[in-house]
Design an enzyme around this catalytic site. Structure first.
Site, PDB file in Angstrom:
ATOM      1  N   GLY A 134       0.853  -1.262   0.088  1.00 55.18           N
ATOM      2  CA  GLY A 134      -0.005   0.027  -0.217  1.00 55.18           C
ATOM      3  C   GLY A 134       0.741   1.293   0.098  1.00 55.18           C
ATOM      4  N   LEU A 243       9.972  -0.657  -5.351  1.00 53.04           N
ATOM      5  CA  LEU A 243       9.739  -0.390  -6.784  1.00 53.04           C
ATOM      6  C   LEU A 243      10.749  -0.989  -7.554  1.00 53.04           C
ATOM      7  CD1 LEU A 243       7.440   2.846  -6.480  1.00 53.04           C
ATOM      8  CD2 LEU A 243       6.707   0.499  -6.458  1.00 53.04           C
ATOM      9  N   ARG A 247       9.850  -3.102 -10.872  1.00 51.60           N
ATOM     10  CA  ARG A 247      10.167  -2.579 -11.987  1.00 51.60           C
ATOM     11  C   ARG A 247      10.969  -3.449 -12.847  1.00 51.60           C
ATOM     12  NH1 ARG A 247      10.763   3.545  -9.796  1.00 51.60           N
ATOM     13  NH2 ARG A 247       8.453   4.250  -9.538  1.00 51.60           N
ATOM     14  N   GLU A 367       3.508   1.280 -11.507  1.00 48.35           N
ATOM     15  CA  GLU A 367       5.168   1.220 -10.977  1.00 48.35           C
ATOM     16  C   GLU A 367       5.507   2.340 -11.527  1.00 48.35           C
ATOM     17  OE1 GLU A 367       6.757  -1.025  -9.163  1.00 48.35           O
ATOM     18  OE2 GLU A 367       5.436  -2.772  -9.050  1.00 48.35           O
TER      19      GLU A 367
HETATM   20  P1  TGC Z   1      13.831  11.196  -4.606  1.00 47.31           P
HETATM   21  O1  TGC Z   1      14.092  12.540  -3.923  1.00 47.31           O
HETATM   22  O2  TGC Z   1      13.903  11.177  -5.962  1.00 47.31           O
HETATM   23  O3  TGC Z   1      14.111   9.944  -3.864  1.00 47.31           O
HETATM   24  C1  TGC Z   1      13.848  10.040  -2.305  1.00 47.31           C
HETATM   25  C2  TGC Z   1      14.925   8.944  -1.688  1.00 47.31           C
HETATM   26  O4  TGC Z   1      14.635   7.709  -2.490  1.00 47.31           O
HETATM   27  C3  TGC Z   1      16.125   7.361  -2.963  1.00 47.31           C
HETATM   28  N1  TGC Z   1      15.557   6.697  -4.404  1.00 47.31           N
HETATM   29  C4  TGC Z   1      15.191   5.302  -4.438  1.00 47.31           C
HETATM   30  N2  TGC Z   1      15.956   4.336  -3.817  1.00 47.31           N
HETATM   31  C5  TGC Z   1      16.008   3.298  -4.292  1.00 47.31           C
HETATM   32  N3  TGC Z   1      15.063   2.763  -5.269  1.00 47.31           N
HETATM   33  C6  TGC Z   1      14.827   3.825  -6.234  1.00 47.31           C
HETATM   34  N4  TGC Z   1      14.138   3.339  -7.519  1.00 47.31           N
HETATM   35  C7  TGC Z   1      15.013   4.969  -5.761  1.00 47.31           C
HETATM   36  N5  TGC Z   1      14.457   6.246  -6.399  1.00 47.31           N
HETATM   37  C8  TGC Z   1      14.943   7.078  -5.378  1.00 47.31           C
HETATM   38  C9  TGC Z   1      16.657   8.496  -3.401  1.00 47.31           C
HETATM   39  O5  TGC Z   1      18.027   8.435  -3.366  1.00 47.31           O
HETATM   40  C10 TGC Z   1      16.265   9.302  -2.238  1.00 47.31           C
HETATM   41  O6  TGC Z   1      17.122   9.011  -1.130  1.00 47.31           O
HETATM   42  P2  TGC Z   1      17.609   9.896   0.153  1.00 47.31           P
HETATM   43  O7  TGC Z   1      18.517   8.980   1.055  1.00 47.31           O
HETATM   44  O8  TGC Z   1      18.300  10.894  -0.640  1.00 47.31           O
HETATM   45  O9  TGC Z   1      16.134  10.285   0.878  1.00 47.31           O
HETATM   46  O10 TGC Z   1      12.213  11.382  -4.337  1.00 47.31           O
HETATM   47  P3  TGC Z   1      11.027  12.208  -5.108  1.00 47.31           P
HETATM   48  O11 TGC Z   1      10.033  12.594  -4.045  1.00 47.31           O
HETATM   49  O12 TGC Z   1      11.436  13.509  -5.961  1.00 47.31           O
HETATM   50  O13 TGC Z   1      10.205  11.274  -6.037  1.00 47.31           O
HETATM   51  C11 TGC Z   1      10.812  10.829  -7.175  1.00 47.31           C
HETATM   52  C12 TGC Z   1       9.715   9.915  -7.931  1.00 47.31           C
HETATM   53  C13 TGC Z   1       8.687  10.820  -8.637  1.00 47.31           C
HETATM   54  C14 TGC Z   1      10.599   9.302  -9.128  1.00 47.31           C
HETATM   55  C15 TGC Z   1       9.166   8.795  -7.243  1.00 47.31           C
HETATM   56  O14 TGC Z   1       8.290   9.189  -6.222  1.00 47.31           O
HETATM   57  C16 TGC Z   1       8.379   7.866  -8.173  1.00 47.31           C
HETATM   58  O15 TGC Z   1       9.031   6.872  -8.528  1.00 47.31           O
HETATM   59  N6  TGC Z   1       7.179   7.906  -8.399  1.00 47.31           N
HETATM   60  C17 TGC Z   1       6.253   6.934  -8.855  1.00 47.31           C
HETATM   61  C18 TGC Z   1       5.327   6.144  -8.155  1.00 47.31           C
HETATM   62  C19 TGC Z   1       5.224   4.815  -8.367  1.00 47.31           C
HETATM   63  O16 TGC Z   1       5.838   4.240  -9.054  1.00 47.31           O
HETATM   64  N7  TGC Z   1       4.275   4.115  -7.574  1.00 47.31           N
HETATM   65  C20 TGC Z   1       4.089   2.700  -7.531  1.00 47.31           C
HETATM   66  C21 TGC Z   1       3.270   2.390  -6.773  1.00 47.31           C
HETATM   67  S1  TGC Z   1       3.260   0.572  -6.432  1.00 47.31           S
HETATM   68  C22 TGC Z   1       2.640  -0.005  -7.745  1.00 47.31           C
HETATM   69  O17 TGC Z   1       2.368   0.296  -8.750  1.00 47.31           O
HETATM   70  C23 TGC Z   1       2.228  -1.539  -7.872  1.00 47.31           C
HETATM   71  S2  TGC Z   1       1.664  -2.134  -9.284  1.00 47.31           S
HETATM   72  C24 TGC Z   1       1.572  -3.983  -9.178  1.00 47.31           C
HETATM   73  C25 TGC Z   1       2.469  -4.688  -9.729  1.00 47.31           C
HETATM   74  O18 TGC Z   1       3.685  -4.345  -9.656  1.00 47.31           O
HETATM   75  O19 TGC Z   1       2.372  -5.594 -10.506  1.00 47.31           O
HETATM   76  P1  FAD Z   2      -1.332  10.484 -11.720  1.00 44.63           P
HETATM   77  O1  FAD Z   2      -0.074  10.346 -10.587  1.00 44.63           O
HETATM   78  O2  FAD Z   2      -2.454  11.448 -11.216  1.00 44.63           O
HETATM   79  O3  FAD Z   2      -0.848  10.723 -13.084  1.00 44.63           O
HETATM   80  C1  FAD Z   2      -1.632  11.150 -13.937  1.00 44.63           C
HETATM   81  C2  FAD Z   2      -1.042  11.510 -15.294  1.00 44.63           C
HETATM   82  O4  FAD Z   2      -0.199  12.710 -15.038  1.00 44.63           O
HETATM   83  C3  FAD Z   2       0.053  10.662 -16.036  1.00 44.63           C
HETATM   84  O5  FAD Z   2       0.019  10.400 -17.360  1.00 44.63           O
HETATM   85  C4  FAD Z   2       1.333  11.038 -15.241  1.00 44.63           C
HETATM   86  O6  FAD Z   2       2.584  10.577 -15.988  1.00 44.63           O
HETATM   87  C5  FAD Z   2       1.185  12.561 -15.367  1.00 44.63           C
HETATM   88  N1  FAD Z   2       2.036  12.978 -14.349  1.00 44.63           N
HETATM   89  C6  FAD Z   2       2.234  13.032 -13.065  1.00 44.63           C
HETATM   90  N2  FAD Z   2       3.190  13.771 -12.681  1.00 44.63           N
HETATM   91  C7  FAD Z   2       3.839  14.550 -13.644  1.00 44.63           C
HETATM   92  C8  FAD Z   2       4.662  15.527 -13.611  1.00 44.63           C
HETATM   93  N3  FAD Z   2       5.453  15.851 -12.522  1.00 44.63           N
HETATM   94  N4  FAD Z   2       5.061  15.961 -14.979  1.00 44.63           N
HETATM   95  C9  FAD Z   2       4.416  15.362 -16.039  1.00 44.63           C
HETATM   96  N5  FAD Z   2       3.481  14.630 -16.025  1.00 44.63           N
HETATM   97  C10 FAD Z   2       3.073  14.012 -14.719  1.00 44.63           C
HETATM   98  N6  FAD Z   2      -0.317   1.190  -6.130  1.00 44.63           N
HETATM   99  C11 FAD Z   2       0.124   0.731  -5.092  1.00 44.63           C
HETATM  100  O7  FAD Z   2       1.000   1.432  -4.080  1.00 44.63           O
HETATM  101  N7  FAD Z   2       0.218  -0.690  -4.843  1.00 44.63           N
HETATM  102  C12 FAD Z   2      -0.083  -1.405  -5.800  1.00 44.63           C
HETATM  103  O8  FAD Z   2      -0.469  -2.808  -5.591  1.00 44.63           O
HETATM  104  C13 FAD Z   2      -0.727  -0.979  -7.006  1.00 44.63           C
HETATM  105  N8  FAD Z   2      -1.496  -1.680  -7.870  1.00 44.63           N
HETATM  106  C14 FAD Z   2      -2.170  -1.107  -9.011  1.00 44.63           C
HETATM  107  C15 FAD Z   2      -2.991  -1.722  -9.913  1.00 44.63           C
HETATM  108  C16 FAD Z   2      -3.427  -1.155 -11.101  1.00 44.63           C
HETATM  109  C17 FAD Z   2      -4.647  -2.003 -11.854  1.00 44.63           C
HETATM  110  C18 FAD Z   2      -3.224   0.034 -11.379  1.00 44.63           C
HETATM  111  C19 FAD Z   2      -4.233   0.766 -12.351  1.00 44.63           C
HETATM  112  C20 FAD Z   2      -2.645   0.886 -10.417  1.00 44.63           C
HETATM  113  C21 FAD Z   2      -1.916   0.251  -9.262  1.00 44.63           C
HETATM  114  N9  FAD Z   2      -1.103   1.164  -8.250  1.00 44.63           N
HETATM  115  C22 FAD Z   2      -0.596   0.519  -7.216  1.00 44.63           C
HETATM  116  C23 FAD Z   2      -1.222   2.580  -8.329  1.00 44.63           C
HETATM  117  C24 FAD Z   2      -0.096   3.073  -9.390  1.00 44.63           C
HETATM  118  O9  FAD Z   2       1.167   2.976  -9.216  1.00 44.63           O
HETATM  119  C25 FAD Z   2      -0.345   4.544  -9.892  1.00 44.63           C
HETATM  120  O10 FAD Z   2      -1.914   4.533 -10.570  1.00 44.63           O
HETATM  121  C26 FAD Z   2       0.602   5.224 -10.611  1.00 44.63           C
HETATM  122  O11 FAD Z   2       1.776   5.327  -9.781  1.00 44.63           O
HETATM  123  C27 FAD Z   2       0.144   6.709 -11.134  1.00 44.63           C
HETATM  124  O12 FAD Z   2      -0.513   7.450 -10.318  1.00 44.63           O
HETATM  125  P2  FAD Z   2      -2.031   8.100 -10.573  1.00 44.63           P
HETATM  126  O13 FAD Z   2      -2.781   6.685 -11.292  1.00 44.63           O
HETATM  127  O14 FAD Z   2      -2.596   8.655  -9.180  1.00 44.63           O
HETATM  128  O15 FAD Z   2      -1.713   8.991 -11.697  1.00 44.63           O
END
Ligand code: TGC
Ligand code: FAD
Length: 388
Positions: A134, A243, A247, A367
């Site tokens: 979460g 992640l 990823r 992701e």
């Molecule tokens: P930022 O300043 O970049 O980083 C904060 C701290 O984290 C470190 N760091 C990492 N460490 C390990 N692995 C990585 N990939 C890392 N990326 C950054 C970084 O060095 C820093 O460390 P420290 O020691 O200086 O504190 O943080 P930011 O707030 O600027 O955020 C950067 C950003 C936008 C890239 C990040 O928030 C991001 O990746 N956003 C996307 C969110 C996302 O991917 N959510 C996924 C939710 S889970 C999901 O979708 C599961 S789907 C189910 C499935 O997988 O099948």
């Molecule tokens: P938003 O962040 O609102 O993004 C909307 C649009 O804005 C996107 O096109 C994005 O690229 C763009 N955008 C965002 N920021 C910027 C910027 N700075 N500049 C330009 N463009 C930008 N999450 C979990 O934690 N755990 C899970 O197990 C998990 N499973 C999932 C399963 C499914 C089926 C789905 C659909 C999602 C899941 N997620 C999970 C959530 C997923 O990680 C988020 O949907 C994803 O990170 C994007 O967030 P959002 O949907 O809020 O889109």
């Protein structure tokens, strides 16, 4: 229909060891015999085939790259090949395996203490304990640092308040890895199913990843003991580190979905006569098949190379972003072309292509969206942060 074989145009198979091929082929057979036959029904009925969990465990697919605690401990390339074979069946099934292993077992393994590892990991490897992760919230998706869920310390534990959204496995999970702010700092907590104040609700109506359970998690004065804090990580690098693991698996997994669509498009166009000869004999169709061969081959080599880098412990988050972004976009484009090449048959679930196409829309978003990965790479090469 010709039996499935993954694309081997650039002799990718010659890079693999006999053991890696053996693992891939065993999972391929399992997918053909037991997973693929379930997919049409699961996707149609928006249900996850829960009865397969035991088989995933018996095949050693849960937390397969972790060492000890009943996990298989396979190498990086084998892990990638496994992800590709599973995603060849369905991205939602690969999601189940990714979430269980990379997003739930990994943080317990990497950030937990020995007591937590012993309590959860063997049961998770056996599929007896299911996890969910979460992080995302209604108003914090791409920017998880903006999360509103809080943890407050009390004399005997922590109290969680907040909501998580879009959580894979949420409603079937026995334990949730929950990321919340404790005194303004992101920390990881283990929340067991049935804990008072913790509830889930199923999210219905998805047109993508229908074979996967997606849920909201709700925390209302949810009290958990002190022992449920993951002690060994503080800050956003905790969830981001998980992640990175997931990823990387997705970058490999997407190759499986693309391979499935390519295989289908090739067979279909070879066997579909139109204007007096098979569709595959026309230049425009061959151009599309060639593009698929070109892009899948490049994705295979990218993943293989980055796996060697990962094996050495040198893989960076930006490199992972490149592979996830590239390979999922590649798979989405392959799926879209395959759907087009099959005409009306491309939209019916008798064939897997439309299901892969719809699923990959999610894979491109979760992701880290495609644009988030673009910005991660942009920040790496320019040194300038374009997120905010
Ligand atoms: P930022 O300043 O970049 O980083 C904060 C701290 O984290 C470190 N760091 C990492 N460490 C390990 N692995 C990585 N990939 C890392 N990326 C950054 C970084 O060095 C820093 O460390 P420290 O020691 O200086 O504190 O943080 P930011 O707030 O600027 O955020 C950067 C950003 C936008 C890239 C990040 O928030 C991001 O990746 N956003 C996307 C969110 C996302 O991917 N959510 C996924 C939710 S889970 C999901 O979708 C599961 S789907 C189910 C499935 O997988 O099948
Ligand atoms: P938003 O962040 O609102 O993004 C909307 C649009 O804005 C996107 O096109 C994005 O690229 C763009 N955008 C965002 N920021 C910027 C910027 N700075 N500049 C330009 N463009 C930008 N999450 C979990 O934690 N755990 C899970 O197990 C998990 N499973 C999932 C399963 C499914 C089926 C789905 C659909 C999602 C899941 N997620 C999970 C959530 C997923 O990680 C988020 O949907 C994803 O990170 C994007 O967030 P959002 O949907 O809020 O889109």
């Amino acid at each position: 229909m010709k039996k499935y074989e993954s694309l081997n145009f650039v002799d990718f198979d010659s890079l693999l060891s006999p053991e890696q091929k053996e693992i891939r082929d065993a999972v391929r057979k399992f997918v053909d015999d037991e997973v693929l036959p379930e997919m049409q029904k699961s996707f149609r009925e928006e249900t996850f085939p829960k009865h397969l969990i035991k088989r995933f465990a018996e095949m050693g697919l849960l937390g397969s790259n972790l060492k000890g605690y009943g996990c298989a401990g396979i190498d990086v390339v084998s892990y990638g090949l496994v992800m590709a074979e599973i995603e060849r069946a369905d991205s939602g099934i690969r999601s189940f395996v990714s979430v269980q292993g990379a997003l739930c077992m990994y943080p317990i393994y990497a950030y937990g203490n020995e007591e937590q590892r012993q309590k959860y990991l063997p049961g998770m490897a056996k599929g007896e304990i299911i996890g969910c992760f979460g992080l995302t919230e209604p108003d914090a998706g791409s920017n998880p640092g903006g999360m509103l869920t809080t943890a407050t310390e009390t004399d005997d534990g922590y109290v969680l308040n907040g909501n998580k959204m879009w959580i894979t496995n949420g409603s079937i999970a026995d334990v949730a890895i929950v990321w919340a702010k404790l005194n303004g700092e992101v920390r990881g907590f283990l929340v067991d199913k049935g804990t008072p104040g913790f509830s889930t609700s199923l999210m219905k109506g998805k047109f993508s990843l229908r074979a996967s359970v997606t849920s909201e998690l709700h925390f209302e004065n949810c009290k958990i003991p002190k022992t449920n804090l993951l002690p060994n990580v503080k800050g956003l690098k905790g969830p981001l580190g998980c992640l990175s693991q997931a990823r990387f698996g997705i970058a490999w997994g997407a190759i499986g979905a693309a391979n499935a669509c390519y295989h289908e498009a090739l067979n279909y166009t070879l066997n579909r006569p139109m204007f007096n000869r098979p569709l595959a004999g026309y230049q425009l169709v061959q151009a599309k098949l060639t593009k698929m061969v070109q892009e899948i081959s490049k994705a295979q080599l990218l993943c293989f190379h980055l796996s060697q880098v990962k094996e050495k412990g040198a893989l960076t988050p930006a490199q992972i972003s490149l592979a996830k972004m590239n390979n999922v976009r590649m798979a989405l484009d392959v799926a879209r072309d395959a759907r087009d090449m099959m005409g009306a048959n491309g939209i019916i679930d008798e064939y897997p292509v439309i299901r892969h196409l719809l699923n990959l829309e999610t894979v491109n978003t979760y992701e880290g969206t495609e644009d988030v990965h673009r910005l991660i790479i942009g920040r790496e090469v320019t040194g300038l942060n374009a997120f905010n």
